[in-house]
Design a protein around this motif. Structure first.
Motif, PDB file in Angstrom:
ATOM      1  N   PRO A   1       0.832  -1.204   0.000  1.00 43.12           N
ATOM      2  CA  PRO A   1       0.000   0.000   0.000  1.00 43.12           C
ATOM      3  C   PRO A   1       0.873   1.264   0.000  1.00 43.12           C
ATOM      4  O   PRO A   1       2.052   1.219   0.378  1.00 43.12           O
ATOM      5  CB  PRO A   1      -0.792  -0.109   1.308  1.00 43.12           C
ATOM      6  N   GLU A   2       0.289   2.355  -0.381  1.00 40.87           N
ATOM      7  CA  GLU A   2       1.028   3.627  -0.429  1.00 40.87           C
ATOM      8  C   GLU A   2       1.592   3.947   0.954  1.00 40.87           C
ATOM      9  O   GLU A   2       0.907   3.833   1.966  1.00 40.87           O
ATOM     10  CB  GLU A   2       0.102   4.751  -0.879  1.00 40.87           C
ATOM     11  N   GLY A   3       2.866   4.309   0.982  1.00 46.03           N
ATOM     12  CA  GLY A   3       3.518   4.685   2.229  1.00 46.03           C
ATOM     13  C   GLY A   3       4.083   3.526   3.026  1.00 46.03           C
ATOM     14  O   GLY A   3       4.621   3.728   4.116  1.00 46.03           O
ATOM     15  N   VAL A   4       3.966   2.311   2.486  1.00 54.16           N
ATOM     16  CA  VAL A   4       4.448   1.122   3.196  1.00 54.16           C
ATOM     17  C   VAL A   4       5.614   0.503   2.440  1.00 54.16           C
ATOM     18  O   VAL A   4       5.565   0.372   1.209  1.00 54.16           O
ATOM     19  CB  VAL A   4       3.322   0.080   3.365  1.00 54.16           C
ATOM     20  N   THR A   5       6.663   0.164   3.150  1.00 53.95           N
ATOM     21  CA  THR A   5       7.806  -0.532   2.556  1.00 53.95           C
ATOM     22  C   THR A   5       7.957  -1.897   3.219  1.00 53.95           C
ATOM     23  O   THR A   5       7.514  -2.114   4.350  1.00 53.95           O
ATOM     24  CB  THR A   5       9.109   0.267   2.740  1.00 53.95           C
ATOM     25  N   VAL A   6       8.615  -2.828   2.503  1.00 53.88           N
ATOM     26  CA  VAL A   6       8.747  -4.200   2.981  1.00 53.88           C
ATOM     27  C   VAL A   6      10.200  -4.639   2.870  1.00 53.88           C
ATOM     28  O   VAL A   6      10.878  -4.330   1.885  1.00 53.88           O
ATOM     29  CB  VAL A   6       7.854  -5.156   2.158  1.00 53.88           C
ATOM     30  N   ARG A   7      10.667  -5.352   3.865  1.00 51.85           N
ATOM     31  CA  ARG A   7      11.988  -5.976   3.822  1.00 51.85           C
ATOM     32  C   ARG A   7      11.986  -7.205   4.709  1.00 51.85           C
ATOM     33  O   ARG A   7      11.130  -7.350   5.594  1.00 51.85           O
ATOM     34  CB  ARG A   7      13.076  -4.996   4.274  1.00 51.85           C
TER      35      ARG A   7
ATOM     36  N   LEU B   1       8.780  -7.983   6.907  1.00 47.30           N
ATOM     37  CA  LEU B   1       8.241  -6.953   7.792  1.00 47.30           C
ATOM     38  C   LEU B   1       7.766  -5.775   6.958  1.00 47.30           C
ATOM     39  O   LEU B   1       8.375  -5.433   5.943  1.00 47.30           O
ATOM     40  CB  LEU B   1       9.313  -6.474   8.772  1.00 47.30           C
ATOM     41  N   ALA B   2       6.681  -5.138   7.414  1.00 48.11           N
ATOM     42  CA  ALA B   2       6.133  -3.963   6.726  1.00 48.11           C
ATOM     43  C   ALA B   2       6.312  -2.736   7.616  1.00 48.11           C
ATOM     44  O   ALA B   2       6.021  -2.793   8.826  1.00 48.11           O
ATOM     45  CB  ALA B   2       4.662  -4.173   6.402  1.00 48.11           C
ATOM     46  N   PHE B   3       6.762  -1.640   7.016  1.00 51.99           N
ATOM     47  CA  PHE B   3       7.013  -0.407   7.751  1.00 51.99           C
ATOM     48  C   PHE B   3       6.243   0.750   7.131  1.00 51.99           C
ATOM     49  O   PHE B   3       6.140   0.854   5.900  1.00 51.99           O
ATOM     50  CB  PHE B   3       8.505  -0.053   7.741  1.00 51.99           C
ATOM     51  N   ALA B   4       5.711   1.606   7.988  1.00 54.41           N
ATOM     52  CA  ALA B   4       5.183   2.906   7.576  1.00 54.41           C
ATOM     53  C   ALA B   4       6.156   3.931   8.144  1.00 54.41           C
ATOM     54  O   ALA B   4       6.175   4.163   9.357  1.00 54.41           O
ATOM     55  CB  ALA B   4       3.778   3.125   8.117  1.00 54.41           C
TER      56      ALA B   4
ATOM     57  N   ARG C   1      -0.554  -4.054  12.724  1.00 59.53           N
ATOM     58  CA  ARG C   1      -0.968  -3.066  13.715  1.00 59.53           C
ATOM     59  C   ARG C   1      -2.401  -2.627  13.444  1.00 59.53           C
ATOM     60  O   ARG C   1      -2.798  -2.460  12.284  1.00 59.53           O
ATOM     61  CB  ARG C   1      -0.016  -1.861  13.686  1.00 59.53           C
ATOM     62  N   SER C   2      -3.183  -2.430  14.497  1.00 62.41           N
ATOM     63  CA  SER C   2      -4.628  -2.216  14.349  1.00 62.41           C
ATOM     64  C   SER C   2      -4.969  -1.037  13.450  1.00 62.41           C
ATOM     65  O   SER C   2      -5.946  -1.089  12.694  1.00 62.41           O
ATOM     66  CB  SER C   2      -5.267  -2.028  15.725  1.00 62.41           C
TER      67      SER C   2
END
Length: 307
Positions: free
Chosen positions: A160-166, A214-217, A244-245
């Protein structure tokens, strides 16, 4: 030492408490039970070792091993608070060991002040279910083992927009612990300390960072899939899924799962499995991405009266 009274045991058996050094022998017993019920084993020896180290478990009094006259491990059990596990080797069933271990577990739970006791049993284990029901236990929740087949490389949706994955990296443990425990607070009985949580996840010898995206905002962890690669098993296994909720319903869980599936596919695995719990409400998510139920278990619970 664990107090399994002699009058509860059939002739020819003896007991002692478990130690960490018993993990491999206990693992052989547990996998023998799994082969008997499901024609396959899914438990890793590191999982047994983790079960013997949780906070609040005193091995001397909260565990018991039953051996026959030759020293072969015939059964075992542990109790911690309101939860217990009891297993009897298939070769020793029908001799009253299960009833003896159940009586021990209930006595131990009462001794520490627990007003209920629960244990998880495979829905195909008819003998144990009959024993529990006849002893006053009733179904509480259901757990399902789901599987996805991967004949071709899984396609991973864009984040999704604004989310990065590593993939998971060294040092990510505390943030992943916080995320998953916050997510599971909605249904679990208690939060695990980082040390206990890590023993069951990122510190296990079978933990697979490459299949744990893992997904990060920004710099905030908002989603995680943590996976295991169990030796002798040709499947990938997802141990934890959490979002995360405030970032749910954005497709993050689906994306992370597909990323984990692809990582296992690239390692040569063509199936991946995970367990989910009826209290999480996640079954429909897994079914929508193509996973199917392979088998189920039920948590049986009983109110303990003072004796």
């Amino acid at each position: 030492m664990s107090d399994l009274s002699p009058q509860w045991l059939p002739m020819g058996y003896r007991t002692r408490s478990a130690t960490i050094a018993d993990a491999r022998e206990i693992h052989r017993l547990v996998t023998a039970c799994e082969h008997e019920l499901h024609a396959r084993a899914t438990t890793g020896v590191d999982g047994i070792a983790a079960d013997l180290r949780p906070s609040g478990l005193e091995l001397q009094v909260d565990t018991v091993l039953i051996s026959d006259s030759s020293g072969e491990l015939a059964g075992w059990g542990w109790v911690r608070g309101r939860r217990s596990t009891v297993d009897v080797h298939p070769d020793h069933r029908g001799r009253g060991l299960g009833r003896s271990l159940l009586a021990w577990a209930e006595a131990r739970a009462r001794h520490v002040g627990s007003d209920r006791l629960a244990q998880t049993v495979s829905d195909s284990d008819e003998a144990t279910i009959a024993l529990l029901r006849s002893s006053g236990y009733s179904p509480l929740v259901t757990e399902w083992l789901l599987e996805i087949e991967m004949p071709i490389e899984p396609v991973v949706p864009a984040p999704p927009e604004g989310v990065t994955v590593r993939p998971f990296r060294s040092g990510d443990g505390p943030a992943a612990h916080q995320l998953t425990e916050d997510a599971f607070d909605e249904w679990q009985q208690r939060r695990k300390s980082y040390e206990e949580w890590a023993r069951h996840t990122v510190e296990r010898a079978t933990f697979e960072p490459a299949a744990s995206p893992l997904a990060f905002a920004g710099d905030q962890l908002v989603g995680a899939v943590l996976s295991l690669d169990v030796p002798g098993n040709d499947e990938g296994y997802v141990e934890r899924v959490a979002v995360r909720s405030d970032h749910r319903n954005r497709g993050i869980a689906r994306m992370l799962l597909q990323e984990a599936f692809r990582a296992f596919y690239l390692q040569g695995k063509r199936t991946c499995t995970l367990w989910t719990h009826s209290a999480t409400g996640a079954l429909s998510l897994y079914e929508r991405i193509g996973m199917t139920v392979q088998r189920s278990s039920t948590v049986y619970s009983k109110t303990l009266t003072t004796t």
